[in-house]
Write an enzyme that holds these catalytic residues in place. Structure first.
Site, mmCIF file in Angstrom:
data_model
loop_
_atom_site.group_PDB
_atom_site.id
_atom_site.type_symbol
_atom_site.label_atom_id
_atom_site.label_comp_id
_atom_site.label_asym_id
_atom_site.label_seq_id
_atom_site.Cartn_x
_atom_site.Cartn_y
_atom_site.Cartn_z
ATOM 1 N N LYS A 100 5.538 -49.801 -32.503
ATOM 2 C CA LYS A 100 6.386 -50.782 -33.198
ATOM 3 C C LYS A 100 7.164 -51.561 -32.157
ATOM 4 O O LYS A 100 7.334 -51.086 -31.032
ATOM 5 C CB LYS A 100 7.381 -50.064 -34.114
ATOM 6 C CG LYS A 100 6.727 -49.377 -35.295
ATOM 7 C CD LYS A 100 7.719 -48.542 -36.060
ATOM 8 C CE LYS A 100 6.979 -47.780 -37.156
ATOM 9 N NZ LYS A 100 7.849 -46.915 -37.925
ATOM 10 N N LYS A 108 5.546 -45.206 -30.950
ATOM 11 C CA LYS A 108 5.625 -45.521 -32.387
ATOM 12 C C LYS A 108 4.804 -46.756 -32.759
ATOM 13 O O LYS A 108 4.687 -47.092 -33.934
ATOM 14 C CB LYS A 108 7.093 -45.707 -32.811
ATOM 15 C CG LYS A 108 7.880 -44.386 -32.835
ATOM 16 C CD LYS A 108 9.213 -44.504 -33.555
ATOM 17 C CE LYS A 108 9.108 -44.248 -35.051
ATOM 18 N NZ LYS A 108 10.404 -44.185 -35.735
HETATM 19 N N1 CTP Z 1 16.768 -40.717 -40.740
HETATM 20 C C1 CTP Z 1 17.221 -40.143 -41.937
HETATM 21 N N2 CTP Z 1 17.080 -40.826 -43.123
HETATM 22 C C2 CTP Z 1 16.510 -42.054 -43.136
HETATM 23 C C3 CTP Z 1 16.041 -42.648 -41.935
HETATM 24 C C4 CTP Z 1 16.196 -41.945 -40.745
HETATM 25 O O1 CTP Z 1 17.748 -39.027 -41.935
HETATM 26 N N3 CTP Z 1 16.361 -42.685 -44.302
HETATM 27 C C5 CTP Z 1 16.912 -39.979 -39.494
HETATM 28 C C6 CTP Z 1 15.568 -39.573 -38.897
HETATM 29 O O2 CTP Z 1 15.130 -38.332 -39.458
HETATM 30 C C7 CTP Z 1 15.913 -39.434 -37.438
HETATM 31 C C8 CTP Z 1 17.016 -40.477 -37.220
HETATM 32 O O3 CTP Z 1 17.503 -40.815 -38.521
HETATM 33 O O4 CTP Z 1 16.457 -38.150 -37.197
HETATM 34 C C9 CTP Z 1 16.514 -41.726 -36.523
HETATM 35 O O5 CTP Z 1 15.411 -42.188 -37.269
HETATM 36 P P1 CTP Z 1 14.588 -43.524 -36.975
HETATM 37 O O6 CTP Z 1 13.161 -43.187 -36.774
HETATM 38 O O7 CTP Z 1 15.274 -44.320 -35.947
HETATM 39 O O8 CTP Z 1 14.806 -44.273 -38.374
HETATM 40 P P2 CTP Z 1 13.838 -44.818 -39.504
HETATM 41 O O9 CTP Z 1 14.693 -45.689 -40.343
HETATM 42 O O10 CTP Z 1 13.136 -43.689 -40.219
HETATM 43 O O11 CTP Z 1 12.777 -45.705 -38.694
HETATM 44 P P3 CTP Z 1 11.239 -46.078 -38.982
HETATM 45 O O12 CTP Z 1 11.181 -46.679 -40.355
HETATM 46 O O13 CTP Z 1 10.903 -47.063 -37.891
HETATM 47 O O14 CTP Z 1 10.470 -44.776 -38.864
#
Ligand code: CTP
Length: 147
Positions: free
Chosen positions: A53, A51
């Site tokens: 990150k 990622k």
């Molecule tokens: N997820 C979700 N709704 C959000 C954020 C995350 O349904 N607003 C879900 C993602 O689809 C995934 C799970 O939570 O199945 C874990 O997502 P993750 O990538 O850890 O979270 P994000 O907050 O989207 O992180 P980033 O901004 O780093 O992509």
């Protein structure tokens, strides 16, 4: 009574850094459909290498937070191979349903996984992404407030 759920063992995986309500919505939606919910928590190595990150919370901390939730039956740290290869994850965790974000639906990778899973009677359920919140948005807003 418990047997009214559509699936027995459900599985989903993610980074779950800076745990927020979008994560909670997803996990609650998973648990509505399965008796036992297993959650894979991506390693720090995955977050850094794949990622690009840097996680704020370590894999052990993220895993502890997920495992402490009522809707989660078991949380396990999963490496890059297990995250990328859902068939390998299925062999390890023996789930009969994989939950993924609906942004994956129709992608080449998931269409192929659906075909492979159909042969062993494993389903994929796509769940809605909660708009307006993400780990990235939280990090960005914290950065702004420090200006
Ligand atoms: N997820 C979700 N709704 C959000 C954020 C995350 O349904 N607003 C879900 C993602 O689809 C995934 C799970 O939570 O199945 C874990 O997502 P993750 O990538 O850890 O979270 P994000 O907050 O989207 O992180 P980033 O901004 O780093 O992509």
């Amino acid at each position: 009574m418990e047997n009214k759920k559509k699936y027995k063992i459900g599985y989903t995986c993610g980074v779950f850094d800076l745990f927020h309500v979008g994560h909670l919505n997803l996990l609650e939606n998973c648990k509505k459909q399965c008796e036992t919910l297993i959650v894979g928590v991506c390693t720090d190595e995955y977050v850094i290498k794949i990622k690009n990150k840097t996680p704020i919370f370590s894999q052990e901390e993220r895993c502890r937070i997920i495992e402490a939730l009522d809707v989660v039956d078991s949380a396990k740290i999963v490496d890059i191979e297990e995250v990328n290869d859902k068939q390998l994850a299925q062999k390890i965790f023996k789930f009969d349903v994989l939950f993924s974000g609906d942004d994956w639906k129709g992608t080449e990778r998931y269409v192929e996984t659906e075909k492979q899973f159909a042969k062993i009677d494993v389903s994929i359920e796509y769940l809605p992404y909660t708009q307006g919140i993400s780990t990235t948005l939280i990090k960005n807003s914290l950065n702004k407030t420090q200006d």
